[in-house]
Design a protein around this motif. Structure first.
Motif, PDB file in Angstrom:
ATOM      1  N   ALA A 104      29.609 -36.959  35.805  1.00 21.55           N
ATOM      2  CA  ALA A 104      30.115 -36.578  37.134  1.00 21.55           C
ATOM      3  C   ALA A 104      29.659 -35.166  37.503  1.00 21.55           C
ATOM      4  N   LEU A 105      29.716 -34.251  36.546  1.00 24.78           N
ATOM      5  CA  LEU A 105      29.309 -32.865  36.838  1.00 24.78           C
ATOM      6  C   LEU A 105      27.827 -32.796  37.208  1.00 24.78           C
ATOM      7  N   GLU A 106      26.993 -33.572  36.519  1.00 22.49           N
ATOM      8  CA  GLU A 106      25.562 -33.587  36.846  1.00 22.49           C
ATOM      9  C   GLU A 106      25.341 -34.108  38.258  1.00 22.49           C
ATOM     10  N   LEU A 107      26.005 -35.211  38.596  1.00 26.34           N
ATOM     11  CA  LEU A 107      25.799 -35.820  39.916  1.00 26.34           C
ATOM     12  C   LEU A 107      26.310 -34.921  41.032  1.00 26.34           C
ATOM     13  N   LEU A 108      27.390 -34.192  40.757  1.00 24.53           N
ATOM     14  CA  LEU A 108      28.007 -33.365  41.798  1.00 24.53           C
ATOM     15  C   LEU A 108      27.387 -31.974  41.878  1.00 24.53           C
ATOM     16  N   ALA A 109      26.519 -31.641  40.923  1.00 23.57           N
ATOM     17  CA  ALA A 109      25.970 -30.277  40.871  1.00 23.57           C
ATOM     18  C   ALA A 109      25.354 -29.821  42.201  1.00 23.57           C
ATOM     19  N   PRO A 110      24.571 -30.679  42.895  1.00 23.75           N
ATOM     20  CA  PRO A 110      23.947 -30.187  44.135  1.00 23.75           C
ATOM     21  C   PRO A 110      24.909 -30.100  45.318  1.00 23.75           C
ATOM     22  N   GLN A 111      26.109 -30.639  45.174  1.00 25.46           N
ATOM     23  CA  GLN A 111      27.003 -30.805  46.317  1.00 25.46           C
ATOM     24  C   GLN A 111      28.048 -29.684  46.378  1.00 25.46           C
ATOM     25  N   PRO A 112      28.069 -28.881  47.449  1.00 24.48           N
ATOM     26  CA  PRO A 112      29.124 -27.868  47.543  1.00 24.48           C
ATOM     27  C   PRO A 112      30.472 -28.519  47.850  1.00 24.48           C
ATOM     28  N   ALA A 113      31.536 -27.959  47.296  1.00 24.60           N
ATOM     29  CA  ALA A 113      32.912 -28.416  47.551  1.00 24.60           C
ATOM     30  C   ALA A 113      33.059 -29.934  47.512  1.00 24.60           C
ATOM     31  N   PRO A 114      32.661 -30.568  46.429  1.00 20.95           N
ATOM     32  CA  PRO A 114      32.740 -32.033  46.384  1.00 20.95           C
ATOM     33  C   PRO A 114      34.179 -32.544  46.390  1.00 20.95           C
ATOM     34  N   ARG A 115      34.364 -33.711  46.987  1.00 20.54           N
ATOM     35  CA  ARG A 115      35.669 -34.386  47.023  1.00 20.54           C
ATOM     36  C   ARG A 115      35.665 -35.459  45.945  1.00 20.54           C
ATOM     37  N   VAL A 116      36.625 -35.352  45.038  1.00 20.24           N
ATOM     38  CA  VAL A 116      36.632 -36.218  43.856  1.00 20.24           C
ATOM     39  C   VAL A 116      38.019 -36.812  43.665  1.00 20.24           C
ATOM     40  N   VAL A 117      38.073 -38.085  43.239  1.00 20.13           N
ATOM     41  CA  VAL A 117      39.360 -38.657  42.844  1.00 20.13           C
ATOM     42  C   VAL A 117      39.232 -39.256  41.447  1.00 20.13           C
ATOM     43  N   ASP A 118      40.252 -38.987  40.615  1.00 23.08           N
ATOM     44  CA  ASP A 118      40.340 -39.532  39.250  1.00 23.08           C
ATOM     45  C   ASP A 118      41.460 -40.567  39.262  1.00 23.08           C
ATOM     46  N   LEU A 119      41.103 -41.824  38.999  1.00 26.87           N
ATOM     47  CA  LEU A 119      42.081 -42.915  39.071  1.00 26.87           C
ATOM     48  C   LEU A 119      42.651 -43.233  37.695  1.00 26.87           C
ATOM     49  N   GLY A 120      43.964 -43.249  37.576  1.00 24.56           N
ATOM     50  CA  GLY A 120      44.609 -43.473  36.290  1.00 24.56           C
ATOM     51  C   GLY A 120      44.449 -42.236  35.430  1.00 24.56           C
ATOM     52  N   THR A 121      44.895 -41.105  35.961  1.00 27.07           N
ATOM     53  CA  THR A 121      44.560 -39.805  35.346  1.00 27.07           C
ATOM     54  C   THR A 121      45.239 -39.573  34.000  1.00 27.07           C
ATOM     55  N   GLY A 122      46.365 -40.233  33.742  1.00 29.89           N
ATOM     56  CA  GLY A 122      47.042 -40.047  32.449  1.00 29.89           C
ATOM     57  C   GLY A 122      47.453 -38.600  32.246  1.00 29.89           C
ATOM     58  N   SER A 123      46.941 -37.983  31.189  1.00 25.34           N
ATOM     59  CA  SER A 123      47.246 -36.575  30.898  1.00 25.34           C
ATOM     60  C   SER A 123      46.612 -35.636  31.919  1.00 25.34           C
TER      61      SER A 123
END
Ligand code: GLN
Length: 280
Positions: A104-123
């Protein structure tokens, strides 16, 4: 009373079948040195173990031998360099899941202020690791378990990370759009004998229908309407599910579908890019 040294206590735990690293973590916890590190133990191997610490250590070893994760016994787990507080309300975060964070970090590297959701985040492991690495990201973490959200919220607060939280099932009622949707959902087939070794962890975080893919199917079905054009869906899955998850993503219209291996070389995460509005 015979005095036991730290190295003798470790040898006894090993003789009972505990892994070396597990015995070391439990001993550090029993002597009240959770942050000292395993090198400290080596340097203090002839130190005497006080009787009360010895009793604590033996009780912890017994629980470990009965299958309780070390993380629940010590109340902590390191994930992507973050010291997370964990207990039996959440899945014990696995190092394998760091593969998903790296991707995820590699894919988002070029994108400023990326919007991300983590589903079933647990801890909160994935969401918090992403927020720590990308302070500019807007990270939302979702879980269907209020208990899990309480653990994740406490971690966010203690680590000073501004992740937002939401109680709900996958993407139900979550508007988007997101540049990345990431998830380590339950994925073990309900009748898998492997589950018997995981009885201390919440079943709702582990098992997902007859083939283990029920929740992944739901997420794949929901994701396209919530992804920005060019956004990515990244999923962790079981050791033998990469082909099936790739097929689900392709059938749903995802492009650039690929898988990534975990530390053991097993294809452990699969993802695809949402190309945008489908042609009419
Ligand atoms: N990787 C874990 C296991 O097989 C399961 C985690 C999950 O279901 N998301 O032990």
């Amino acid at each position: 009373m015979v005095t036991t040294t730290l190295s003798q206590a470790l040898a006894q735990a090993r003789a009972r079948g505990l892994e070396r690293i597990d015995a070391q973590m439990l001993l550090l916890h029993a002597i009240g040195q959770p942050d000292a590190g395993r090198a400290w133990l080596l340097a203090h191997d002839t130190d005497a173990l006080a009787p009360d610490a010895q009793a604590r250590f033996e009780a912890l070893c017994q629980r470990r031998a009965a299958g309780e994760p070390v993380a629940y016994l010590t109340g902590r787990k390191e994930f992507y360099g973050l010291a997370l507080a964990v207990d039996a309300r959440v899945l014990d975060p696995r190092p394998d899941t760091e593969t998903l964070v790296d991707w995820a970090l590699e894919l988002l590297a070029p994108q400023p202020a990326p919007r991300v959701v983590d589903l079933g985040t647990g801890s909160g492991a994935i969401a918090l690791a992403l927020q720590r690495q990308r302070p500019d990201a807007q990270v939302l973490a979702v879980d269907a378990s209020e208990d899990a959200l309480a653990v994740a919220r406490a971690n966010a607060e203690r680590l000073g990370l501004a992740v937002r939280f939401r109680h709900g099932s996958w993407l139900d009622g979550v508007p988007g759009p997101f540049d990345a949707i990431v998830s380590n959902p339950p994925y073990i087939p309900a009748a898998d004998p492997h589950l018997a070794a995981l009885t201390h962890e919440p079943l709702s975080a582990l098992a997902s229908g007859a083939d283990g893919l029920d929740d992944i199917r739901t997420i794949v079905a929901q994701a396209p309407a919530r992804l920005a054009p060019g956004g990515w869906l990244l999923l962790e899955h079981g050791w033998d599910q990469a082909d099936a998850v790739q097929a689900l993503l392709r059938a749903a219209g995802f492009a650039r579908v690929a898988s990534r291996a975990d530390l053991a070389g097993i294809a452990r995460c699969t993802g695809g890019q949402w190309p945008g509005a489908s042609p009419a």
